[in-house]
Design a protein around this motif. Structure first.
Motif, PDB file in Angstrom:
ATOM      1  N   ASP A  10      41.430  31.982  33.227  1.00 25.67           N
ATOM      2  CA  ASP A  10      43.005  31.545  33.166  1.00 25.67           C
ATOM      3  C   ASP A  10      43.956  32.868  33.373  1.00 25.67           C
ATOM      4  O   ASP A  10      44.860  33.037  34.109  1.00 25.67           O
ATOM      5  CB  ASP A  10      43.319  30.879  32.076  1.00 25.67           C
ATOM      6  N   ASN A  11      43.316  33.962  32.637  1.00 25.76           N
ATOM      7  CA  ASN A  11      44.019  35.272  32.322  1.00 25.76           C
ATOM      8  C   ASN A  11      43.871  35.868  33.978  1.00 25.76           C
ATOM      9  O   ASN A  11      44.999  36.696  34.392  1.00 25.76           O
ATOM     10  CB  ASN A  11      43.364  36.296  31.626  1.00 25.76           C
ATOM     11  N   SER A  12      42.783  35.839  34.774  1.00 23.47           N
ATOM     12  CA  SER A  12      42.639  36.251  35.981  1.00 23.47           C
ATOM     13  C   SER A  12      43.685  35.685  36.908  1.00 23.47           C
ATOM     14  O   SER A  12      44.455  36.412  37.601  1.00 23.47           O
ATOM     15  CB  SER A  12      41.406  36.114  36.576  1.00 23.47           C
ATOM     16  N   ILE A  13      43.934  34.543  36.641  1.00 21.90           N
ATOM     17  CA  ILE A  13      44.965  33.630  37.596  1.00 21.90           C
ATOM     18  C   ILE A  13      46.405  34.088  37.397  1.00 21.90           C
ATOM     19  O   ILE A  13      47.051  34.417  38.292  1.00 21.90           O
ATOM     20  CB  ILE A  13      44.771  32.135  37.596  1.00 21.90           C
ATOM     21  N   LYS A  14      46.701  34.141  36.011  1.00 19.92           N
ATOM     22  CA  LYS A  14      47.921  34.624  35.512  1.00 19.92           C
ATOM     23  C   LYS A  14      48.186  35.987  36.050  1.00 19.92           C
ATOM     24  O   LYS A  14      49.118  36.329  36.424  1.00 19.92           O
ATOM     25  CB  LYS A  14      47.864  34.766  34.259  1.00 19.92           C
ATOM     26  N   MET A  15      47.142  36.956  36.113  1.00 21.76           N
ATOM     27  CA  MET A  15      47.564  38.287  36.675  1.00 21.76           C
ATOM     28  C   MET A  15      47.595  38.171  38.150  1.00 21.76           C
ATOM     29  O   MET A  15      48.599  39.057  38.625  1.00 21.76           O
ATOM     30  CB  MET A  15      46.181  39.158  36.526  1.00 21.76           C
ATOM     31  N   ILE A  16      46.841  37.444  38.969  1.00 15.95           N
ATOM     32  CA  ILE A  16      47.315  37.346  40.255  1.00 15.95           C
ATOM     33  C   ILE A  16      48.403  36.833  40.636  1.00 15.95           C
ATOM     34  O   ILE A  16      49.291  37.526  41.577  1.00 15.95           O
ATOM     35  CB  ILE A  16      46.132  36.433  40.841  1.00 15.95           C
ATOM     36  N   LEU A  17      49.146  35.744  40.028  1.00 13.37           N
ATOM     37  CA  LEU A  17      50.279  35.394  40.094  1.00 13.37           C
ATOM     38  C   LEU A  17      51.432  36.338  39.787  1.00 13.37           C
ATOM     39  O   LEU A  17      52.594  36.175  40.431  1.00 13.37           O
ATOM     40  CB  LEU A  17      50.360  33.768  39.520  1.00 13.37           C
ATOM     41  N   ALA A  18      51.205  37.132  38.705  1.00 16.54           N
ATOM     42  CA  ALA A  18      52.086  37.977  38.303  1.00 16.54           C
ATOM     43  C   ALA A  18      52.426  39.105  39.406  1.00 16.54           C
ATOM     44  O   ALA A  18      53.464  39.596  39.696  1.00 16.54           O
ATOM     45  CB  ALA A  18      51.981  38.421  37.060  1.00 16.54           C
TER      46      ALA A  18
END
Length: 108
Positions: A10-18
């Protein structure tokens, strides 16, 4: 875990979207919005609501109906452009216009 099957956290996805939000300057770029946009466009492009239900993993059609409401608004707005009967009428009008032009050219 299989080497070919890697899952993002989930954290990787949040970083990519940020990072994408910063680069594209799209403020509202969230996983749910991407999912919602996919679902609506999937239906707009003619797919089946039951297939969408399976793809999204919904157990009932109630959640999928929300997407179908948006898609049907789009389809209704474009009905004239997509309707076979309207296409035939447009073709007949074009044929009539060409006939009129032929007559005018013959008169000249």
């Amino acid at each position: 875990m299989d080497k070919n099957k890697r899952h993002m956290s989930d954290n990787s996805i949040k970083m990519i979207l940020a990072r994408l939000r910063r680069k594209t300057k799209i403020e509202r770029l969230h996983p749910h919005i991407l999912r919602h946009t996919f679902a609506t466009n999937y239906l707009i492009n003619g797919s089946d609501i039951f297939l969408l239900q399976q793809i999204l993993g919904h157990t009932s059609l109630d959640m999928v109906r929300r997407y179908s409401h948006l898609a049907s608004s789009f389809i209704i707005a474009n009905h004239k452009r997509l309707s076979p009967l309207d296409q035939i009428q447009r073709k007949n009008i074009i044929i009539e216009l060409k006939t009129c032009l032929d007559i005018l050219n013959y008169i000249k």
